[in-house]
Design a protein around this motif. Structure first.
Motif, mmCIF file in Angstrom:
data_model
loop_
_atom_site.group_PDB
_atom_site.id
_atom_site.type_symbol
_atom_site.label_atom_id
_atom_site.label_comp_id
_atom_site.label_asym_id
_atom_site.label_seq_id
_atom_site.Cartn_x
_atom_site.Cartn_y
_atom_site.Cartn_z
ATOM 1 N N ARG A 1 -2.158 0.356 -4.868
ATOM 2 C CA ARG A 1 -2.159 -0.785 -3.950
ATOM 3 C C ARG A 1 -2.088 -2.089 -4.755
ATOM 4 O O ARG A 1 -2.633 -2.178 -5.852
ATOM 5 C CB ARG A 1 -3.416 -0.780 -3.068
ATOM 6 N N VAL B 1 0.861 -1.181 0.000
ATOM 7 C CA VAL B 1 0.000 0.000 0.000
ATOM 8 C C VAL B 1 0.899 1.234 0.000
ATOM 9 O O VAL B 1 1.362 1.689 1.045
ATOM 10 C CB VAL B 1 -0.946 0.020 1.220
ATOM 11 N N TYR C 1 -8.326 -4.421 6.343
ATOM 12 C CA TYR C 1 -7.222 -5.345 6.092
ATOM 13 C C TYR C 1 -7.215 -6.511 7.088
ATOM 14 O O TYR C 1 -6.761 -7.600 6.754
ATOM 15 C CB TYR C 1 -5.890 -4.597 6.138
#
Length: 268
Positions: free
Chosen positions: A107, A101, A142
């Protein structure tokens, strides 16, 4: 005397090193350099990956970074796994999820497989797993993405050890796929039922009510005769339906260490 003691110590160290089991040297299975997880999330995720390592004899590693130090994501993931002592047993069985990221608009996620990981997580497998976890990463969750990754890896390893890995000929369907199939079947069923109902209704012709049944009779119209049908021959035609089973399996490449890897990735 000093030489004898030194020789004894050296011999003892060699004996201890030989007796140690050939397990992975590195037990740090969550490396959050991009700081995408909280400390508690990292601890819980590490415990989950350690459990998979013990129960499945398969090393599962998650690494997050802000950049790949001039390497491609594939090369960085392969090298990180190889040069940091990961993998179970002599074949270094396992896989690594790399999450890069750099900024919200740049990303990337890559899955690198090694040893038995190449067998358990085929090209179909890593593509399927990425399909499941990338939506969570896009939304910034995440922790969910990493935990789902770990759960899918364990499922894939268990299935592979049963003798038939998930692949193009043995697909794994997510709950979303199952819900979509049920919804599609329901809609198709309703459409077919509506078409049949309308067709039958259209075939009926309205008639007026008549109390005198004799009006429906025609003189000399009812005659009974004997009738027979003799079935003599049958012609049956068979057509073979070809099915495309797909190629399946894993594409492999060699990392800079010379170790074979599978896997792949994509931007998100």
């Amino acid at each position: 005397m000093v030489k004898k003691i030194s020789l004894f110590i050296v011999t003892l160290l060699i004996a201890v090193s030989i007796s140690l089991p050939a397990f992975a040297v590195n037990s740090e299975r969550v490396v959050d350099n991009a700081e995408l997880l909280t400390e508690e999330e990292e601890r819980e995720l590490s415990a989950k990956l350690n459990s998979i390592y013990e129960s499945q004899q398969f090393d599962t590693v998650i690494v997050t970074v802000k950049d790949c130090e001039g390497k491609t994501e594939k090369a960085y993931a392969d090298d990180y796994y190889d040069y940091n002592g990961y993998g179970y047993g002599d074949n270094h069985d396992g896989c690594l999820l790399l999450i890069r990221v750099t900024n919200p608009n740049d990303r990337y996620a890559h899955i690198s497989t090694t040893g038995y990981g190449i067998t358990a997580i085929t090209d179909y497998g890593y593509d399927f797993i990425l399909d499941q976890i990338i939506p969570s990463m896009k939304s910034g969750d995440y922790n969910k993405a990493c935990n789902d990754f770990a759960s899918y890896v364990e499922d894939f390893v268990i299935e592979a050890k049963s003798g038939e890995p998930y692949d193009v000929t043995n697909k794994l369907y997510s709950s979303k796929d199952n819900l979509k199939a049920v919804f599609t079947s329901l809609i198709v069923g309703l459409i077919v039922a509506a078409i049949v109902t309308l067709s039958v209704k259209k075939s009926y012709k309205p008639v007026g009510f008549n109390r005198n049944a004799a009006n429906y009779l025609v003189n000399d119209s009812m005659k009974l005769r004997s009738s027979y049908d003799n079935f003599l021959y049958a012609n049956v035609t068979k057509t073979r339906i070809e099915r495309d089973s797909g190629s399946g399996g894993s594409s492999t490449h060699s990392g800079s260490s010379g170790t074979s890897h599978g896997g792949g990735g994509r931007s998100f």
